[in-house]
Enzyme design. Sequence first.
Site, PDB file in Angstrom:
ATOM      1  N   VAL A 166       0.834  -1.201   0.000  1.00 11.19           N
ATOM      2  CA  VAL A 166       0.000   0.000   0.000  1.00 11.19           C
ATOM      3  C   VAL A 166       0.876   1.260   0.000  1.00 11.19           C
ATOM      4  O   VAL A 166       0.558   2.259  -0.645  1.00 11.19           O
ATOM      5  CB  VAL A 166      -0.971   0.005   1.209  1.00 11.19           C
ATOM      6  CG1 VAL A 166      -1.737   1.310   1.292  1.00 11.19           C
ATOM      7  CG2 VAL A 166      -1.946  -1.161   1.098  1.00 11.19           C
ATOM      8  N   ALA A 167       2.021   1.191   0.711  1.00  2.40           N
ATOM      9  CA  ALA A 167       2.946   2.340   0.745  1.00  2.40           C
ATOM     10  C   ALA A 167       3.550   2.592  -0.635  1.00  2.40           C
ATOM     11  O   ALA A 167       3.771   3.731  -1.038  1.00  2.40           O
ATOM     12  CB  ALA A 167       4.054   2.090   1.757  1.00  2.40           C
ATOM     13  N   GLU A 184      -1.843   4.985  -5.305  1.00  7.90           N
ATOM     14  CA  GLU A 184      -3.235   4.689  -5.676  1.00  7.90           C
ATOM     15  C   GLU A 184      -3.924   5.839  -6.419  1.00  7.90           C
ATOM     16  O   GLU A 184      -4.776   5.625  -7.273  1.00  7.90           O
ATOM     17  CB  GLU A 184      -4.061   4.355  -4.416  1.00  7.90           C
ATOM     18  CG  GLU A 184      -3.713   3.040  -3.757  1.00  7.90           C
ATOM     19  CD  GLU A 184      -2.551   3.157  -2.779  1.00  7.90           C
ATOM     20  OE1 GLU A 184      -2.195   2.153  -2.172  1.00  7.90           O
ATOM     21  OE2 GLU A 184      -1.999   4.274  -2.643  1.00  7.90           O
ATOM     22  N   ASP A 236      -1.821  13.465  -0.044  1.00 12.59           N
ATOM     23  CA  ASP A 236      -0.940  13.509  -1.212  1.00 12.59           C
ATOM     24  C   ASP A 236      -1.649  14.061  -2.442  1.00 12.59           C
ATOM     25  O   ASP A 236      -1.050  14.751  -3.262  1.00 12.59           O
ATOM     26  CB  ASP A 236      -0.421  12.103  -1.539  1.00 12.59           C
ATOM     27  CG  ASP A 236       1.007  11.919  -1.045  1.00 12.59           C
ATOM     28  OD1 ASP A 236       1.460  12.774  -0.271  1.00 12.59           O
ATOM     29  OD2 ASP A 236       1.656  10.936  -1.446  1.00 12.59           O
ATOM     30  N   ASN A 251      -1.852   8.612   0.781  1.00  8.55           N
ATOM     31  CA  ASN A 251      -1.840   8.503  -0.677  1.00  8.55           C
ATOM     32  C   ASN A 251      -3.070   9.112  -1.338  1.00  8.55           C
ATOM     33  O   ASN A 251      -2.985   9.685  -2.424  1.00  8.55           O
ATOM     34  CB  ASN A 251      -1.721   7.027  -1.103  1.00  8.55           C
ATOM     35  CG  ASN A 251      -0.325   6.477  -0.860  1.00  8.55           C
ATOM     36  OD1 ASN A 251       0.558   7.202  -0.414  1.00  8.55           O
ATOM     37  ND2 ASN A 251      -0.130   5.203  -1.142  1.00  8.55           N
ATOM     38  N   ILE A 264       2.390   1.593  -3.769  1.00 12.64           N
ATOM     39  CA  ILE A 264       1.501   1.858  -4.913  1.00 12.64           C
ATOM     40  C   ILE A 264       0.894   3.256  -4.803  1.00 12.64           C
ATOM     41  O   ILE A 264       0.207   3.557  -3.834  1.00 12.64           O
ATOM     42  CB  ILE A 264       0.383   0.801  -5.006  1.00 12.64           C
ATOM     43  CG1 ILE A 264       0.983  -0.592  -5.259  1.00 12.64           C
ATOM     44  CG2 ILE A 264      -0.605   1.147  -6.116  1.00 12.64           C
ATOM     45  CD1 ILE A 264      -0.004  -1.719  -5.177  1.00 12.64           C
ATOM     46  N   ASP A 296      -4.134  20.848 -42.949  1.00 10.02           N
ATOM     47  CA  ASP A 296      -4.954  21.136 -44.108  1.00 10.02           C
ATOM     48  C   ASP A 296      -4.716  22.604 -44.488  1.00 10.02           C
ATOM     49  O   ASP A 296      -4.433  23.433 -43.618  1.00 10.02           O
ATOM     50  CB  ASP A 296      -6.434  20.921 -43.730  1.00 10.02           C
ATOM     51  CG  ASP A 296      -7.342  20.895 -44.941  1.00 10.02           C
ATOM     52  OD1 ASP A 296      -6.873  20.495 -46.011  1.00 10.02           O
ATOM     53  OD2 ASP A 296      -8.508  21.279 -44.801  1.00 10.02           O
TER      54      ASP A 296
END
Length: 865
Positions: free
Chosen positions: A278-279, A283, A708, A704, A281, A325
Amino acid sequence: MKELYQMSEKDLCVIFETERKGLTEQSAKERLEKYGENELKEGTKKTAVQIFAEQFKDLLVAILIAAAIISMFSGNVESTIVIFAVIILNAILGTVQYLKAEKSLDSLKALSSPHAKVLRNGVKTEVLSKEVVPGDILLLEAGDMVAADARILNNYSLQVNESSLTGESANVDKTDDILMNELPLADRINMVYSGTLVTYGRAAALVTGTGMNTEMGKIADLMNATQEKKTPLQVSLDDFSKKLAVIIICICIVVFGLQLYQGQKILDSLMFAVALAVAAIPEALSSIVTIVQAMGTQKMAKDNAIIKELKAVESLGCVNVICSDKTGTLTQNKMTVTDIYVDQICMKPDDIDIRNQIHRYLLYNAVLNNDSVIQDGREIGDPTEACLLTMAAKTGISEEVIRDAMPRMEELPFDSERKLMSTKYRIHGIPTVLTKGAVDVLIDKITHIAAGNGIRKITEADKENILAQNQKFSENGLRILAFAYREVDESEILTIDEEKDYTFIGLAAMIDPPREESKQAVADAKAAGIKTVMITGDHKVTAAAIGKQLGIFCEGDMAVTGPELDAMSDEELDQVLEKISVYARVSPENKIRIVDAWQKKGAIAAMTGDGVNDAPALKKADIGVAMGITGTEVSKDASSMILSDDNFATIIKAVLNGRNVYRNIKNAILFLLSGNTAGILVVLYCCLRALPTPFEPVHLLFINLLTDSLPALAIGMEPTDKNLLKDKPRAAKAGIMTKDFVIKLMEYGVMIAIATITAFYMGLKTSPELASTMAFATLTMARLFHGFNCRSNRSIFRIKFATNKWSIGAFFLGVLLLAAVLFLPFMEKLFLVERMAMSQAGIIVGLAVIPTILIQTVRSFQADH
């Protein structure tokens, strides 16, 4: 075998087993069963459920699911619920983004006419357009949408607007003649195509293709076959995710083994590994990237660039080729008279003097011998004719006043065979025929010339001068019309045979001029390391002339036509690709090939377009850019960005915004990963030292997802720096995890980890629970301060706090959330924190700010030296 436009009517009737009176109802019914309905077919699409399920294929997601299951078996229900909520939220976001980006052929289908007029059993019959079959005789007249591809058998001054297919706005004059040479689509003037509009005249045509066998069907096939590419950021993030997942799995296994070796229980060891996963990744990364891109789209929308797909935002930052174009994007999409040739003098329209008889007769011809009108400032009618009215209006002549004073008596409409238009008026009491048309046709019908000293017989020298001036205009890409008149008897009837014995008045040269801002935008693109390539359905000479004016076509560059491109092998094209600046008379397949050739060279290519013919290439390009004003719905559907002002200069503004968005995303990723690295290092340290678990999974999820996310989003709001446009485009294969990036990440992570471990040891003197709380609070606070470091590579005092008020707001909101978790009683149980003294809270703040003070001190020193 001959092409359809090269065949005689007899051969066509044999091939399609039909005749001039059309098919019988029975034959039409049989063919409908054989060939199918005259409709476009779509490729198969993924369902929303399939797309949602695919969001869980990511290895990082699998690790999080495993962490949630372990948390559930350990009795930590809160962590399980939060982890699953995060996973599902990200999956929903991914599904919504995919569905919004899905292309369809709905707009392409809308171009089909609901009904069509055909001959069945020799009788004119109206049928549903989907019931038209090959071999039908299609009857066309002004206002009809062409229901299928067909070869013209009988032509009565037919004009068709094929802009949706070729990209060129001028009406095309059709013919029923057999064409002998191999010709590009735009020059097959004895053919009509499904989805185009009849603007004038009428015709009978033999249907040669329906449904997916039409030119429009080929475009639909190309759109179905064109696979969307991942953006450089997506590729980079995918690569990063895979590597991160492998690293996390390996570390988790090592940590789990170490815990067991140290005599810990299996469930406790698993929870330690879960905390590490968990630390590690980030998320919130996927959501933050999406939100930062979305904020970038809002900024771009204010600059007239509407982003349809969020992923297009950062791709703009590494575009190094823009295939643009010509008509309406680089040019004004408005024909304008640039030069006048009268009395052997070349002049500008502003120099016309209405008191001069020759000038006055030129204006009479331009206004009276003209079927267009200007209403409420808008030009209505053929662009070539409408620009003549605009020219006349600038001299003070009112079309309404002149037309009311001199009503039209007779007319011979323009047709592609004669290349002339003649009308009869009473001018100053004298019946007069006014004629305009192609110089090469009209020159042979002229016997006199209007000169300053009166009317005189034309000489060969006069004709040579006229043709020389015509050639000079043509070499500059100008379209030229010649003007002449003849005074006639009252009783004389205007016929084609009477189009002779004219008095030459002059020439008018016109062009769709470049936008004023386009030249500067092309120069800005060049300075930013971006090559601009012009792609048009216009003629090579015209395209090259405009290219020179804009700075696109330079010394040593090449201009290539569609047929010339077809004749090149892929190897030959690859050798000269970087020298070709202008492509003319191109087909939809040509456009895809050009984009594909650049992509094979590793370029990130943007493609602009407005017509149906542009749609496959818009979809193929890394960035498809459609026109908001003149663009068809099909081109808008296929694009990832729409210019609401149809302006090339807006693309360059969007590139700057794209570069800024990428820089901000990269800084936000640096912020998230350096914080996560600190968390990993703390967990690893405690594991190796056989210390208690420093964090609960819910602590890390709080950091996270909440504290964060706020600074990361604020970093995404960092204002645009115009100096970014001076940099060369970043390489498409340049990943985020460069050497410098990783060194910074580790430096920042180590500093924050040291501060966190120090707090952990201080708390451990009292209890493991307090140690965990102090470590959690220090890590959170240090990461909040770290948000200021990641705004820029320069010192925060150099870029100034106030330039990004969002970062200040994010910091204080994060502090408020952390205070609520630490000091509100009902939050203690939910977040598994221990109550602490105010002195301990002071220690946390002091330790947390140290990494930021060190980083900012070093940056200030570097800036000064």
